[in-house]
Scaffold this active site. Structure first.
Site, PDB file in Angstrom:
ATOM      1  N   ASP A  59     -12.081   9.143  -1.532  1.00 28.23           N
ATOM      2  CA  ASP A  59     -11.821   9.737  -2.859  1.00 28.23           C
ATOM      3  C   ASP A  59     -13.074  10.394  -3.430  1.00 28.23           C
ATOM      4  O   ASP A  59     -13.015  11.514  -3.929  1.00 28.23           O
ATOM      5  CB  ASP A  59     -11.226   8.710  -3.833  1.00 28.23           C
ATOM      6  N   SER A 148      -4.729  -3.100  -6.755  1.00 29.62           N
ATOM      7  CA  SER A 148      -4.814  -2.365  -8.014  1.00 29.62           C
ATOM      8  C   SER A 148      -3.992  -2.959  -9.153  1.00 29.62           C
ATOM      9  O   SER A 148      -3.168  -2.294  -9.778  1.00 29.62           O
ATOM     10  CB  SER A 148      -4.406  -0.917  -7.788  1.00 29.62           C
ATOM     11  N   SER A 149      -4.263  -4.217  -9.437  1.00 35.11           N
ATOM     12  CA  SER A 149      -3.633  -4.837 -10.602  1.00 35.11           C
ATOM     13  C   SER A 149      -4.100  -4.174 -11.890  1.00 35.11           C
ATOM     14  O   SER A 149      -3.353  -4.132 -12.872  1.00 35.11           O
ATOM     15  CB  SER A 149      -3.944  -6.335 -10.639  1.00 35.11           C
ATOM     16  N   ASP A 199      -5.605   4.925  -8.001  1.00 29.76           N
ATOM     17  CA  ASP A 199      -4.757   3.792  -8.377  1.00 29.76           C
ATOM     18  C   ASP A 199      -3.757   4.179  -9.463  1.00 29.76           C
ATOM     19  O   ASP A 199      -2.572   3.832  -9.394  1.00 29.76           O
ATOM     20  CB  ASP A 199      -5.619   2.638  -8.907  1.00 29.76           C
TER      21      ASP A 199
END
Ligand code: ADP
Ligand code: MG
Length: 423
Positions: A59, A148-149, A199
């Site tokens: 990314d 990715s909470s 995310d």
């Protein structure tokens, strides 16, 4: 504790993390709301965690990645308030938060509430007339597992607040892109975590039954059908503590930036001839590990392109070797794996997985294995046995079912009635 896995097969050496049904998630969030604040919320909203199929550490190199949203979601029951006050509770956190929305800004909110109230702050900054609110959170997305909470939490608040103010951004993809931007600002500026948009994009712009092909050079987001058929994506949360992950992340990023500068390129995405680039870096006196970092990034982008093509052609089984090659690259060239991740990958493949790799930034978190559905129990058992033999803690497993984006769970009709004019 062990719970039965998919197909009712249990193994005492792993724990299963089942996804809640939307009704179950909504019931839990509503119960948390009633206990904390009394009465009924205006509605319940949810957004998913995600797992990245391939494309790691790309990314920040203007590269490619391929996440899928999970059926595992974070639920928020929310009711607007007319007085600008925000009150927050979460079933996952012992500490509640209360404050005035007008007082929120960078550096003003500590802890988990920063992700939630940060979204309200960012949406106000984007011009939405966000009121105060009471909100209760509950979630089946594991924390810090590379799933990715944090973006699931942000995404749930974004769709909830968009809905209660009637902005309608969630109704179309361009609007969802604005919600993504608000979530990213919340995470960067209020929670202080320097993450890209991967995310949040997965949480808010995914398509059921699809992966998302993300290109960080042109910002494009393209759904790719993920017809897994007889295959399953099995996630193994190693539960290994992240060891010095932040410092290592910064060092990897700096090495990539240094390499691009030495090559005279805006980013490593522009490398067209890997061998020539490696020769040039060596001649320029770059440290040997810099060449390995570049090799990972360049070959990883190629693996994403290959994976997208395989999915488009329904050649799912052939993804296996792509995943395993990705793991070798992260382990040997990028040097971000750890013993728990290597054991998870090796044990999964030894027990019949078609391929496996670590996911996320590394030094802990989860591995992902591509497994024939009929082999899920055997692979789980193999991983559990290998963890026990290595003296590691019990791993937590879940199956990633490519799912849709965040949105309202309840009520089924317009939220305006339930919001009761509190806007
Ligand atoms: P992850 O890879 O899971 O996103 P992060 O460190 O980015 O890991 O985010 C985890 C943090 O997000 C938690 O420590 C907590 O502050 C917040 N968070 C995530 N889910 C919840 C939840 N259900 N309730 C409260 N806070 C949450
Ligand atoms: Mg996160």
């Amino acid at each position: 504790m062990s719970a039965p896995g998919p197909g009712g097969v249990g193994t005492p050496r792993v724990e299963w993390r089942a996804a809640w049904t939307p009704a179950e998630g909504a019931d839990r969030a509503r119960a948390g709301f009633a206990a904390a604040f009394g009465g009924e919320p205006a509605g319940v909203w949810a957004a998913p965690g995600r797992v990245n199929v391939i494309g790691e550490h790309t990314d920040y190199n203007a590269g490619l990645c391929l996440p899928v949203a999970l059926a595992h979601r974070t639920y928020v029951a929310l009711r607007p308030r007319p007085d600008g006050v925000v009150r927050l509770v979460s079933a996952q956190e012992p500490t509640a938060w209360e404050g005035r929305l007008a007082d929120v800004g960078p550096g003003t909110v500590q802890g988990w509430a920063a992700y939630a109230v940060g979204v309200a702050w960012a949406l106000r900054g984007a011009g939405l007339d966000v009121p105060g609110f009471d909100a209760a959170v509950d979630s089946c997305v594991p924390y810090g597992a590379g799933l990715s909470s944090s973006a699931a939490l942000e995404g749930a608040f974004a769709v909830a607040l968009d809905d209660v103010v009637g902005a309608g951004l969630g109704a179309h993809d361009a609007g969802r892109a604005r919600l993504v931007a608000a979530c990213r600002r919340a995470e960067n500026e209020i929670a202080g975590a320097p993450t890209g948009g991967l995310d949040q994009t997965a949480a808010l712009r995914s398509v059921p039954g699809h992966a998302l092909a993300l290109d960080f050079r042109d910002g494009s987001v393209r759904p790719v059908p993920a017809r897994l058929g007889e295959h399953a994506l099995l996630v193994v949360d190693t539960r290994a503590p992240h060891r010095n992950a932040d410092g290592q992340y910064a060092a990897r990023r700096a090495a990539c930036e240094d390499a691009a500068r030495r090559l005279g390129l805006p980013s490593l995405r522009e490398v067209t001839d890997l061998d020539a680039a490696l020769d040039r870096l060596a001649a320029d006196g770059a440290p040997p590990e810099t060449g390995r970092r570049v090799r990972h990034v360049v070959t990883e982008n190629a693996r994403v392109t290959r994976a997208v093509a395989l999915l488009a052609e329904d050649r799912v089984a052939e993804l296996g070797p792509v995943l395993t090659a990705g793991h070798a690259s992260l382990r040997d060239d990028y040097e971000v794996s750890c013993p728990e991740l290597d054991v998870a990958v090796d044990a999964a493949v030894a027990a019949g997985a078609l391929g496996a790799r670590m996911v996320g930034g590394g030094f802990g978190g989860s591995a992902l294995a591509l497994v024939r559905r009929e082999d899920v129990a055997a692979v789980a058992e193999g991983v559990g046995a290998a963890f026990a033999a290595a003296g590691f803690g019990t791993p937590a497993l879940l199956v990633a079912e490519p799912s849709g984006p965040g949105g309202r769970v309840e009520p089924a009709g317009p939220v305006a009635d339930a919001a009761g004019g509190a806007r």
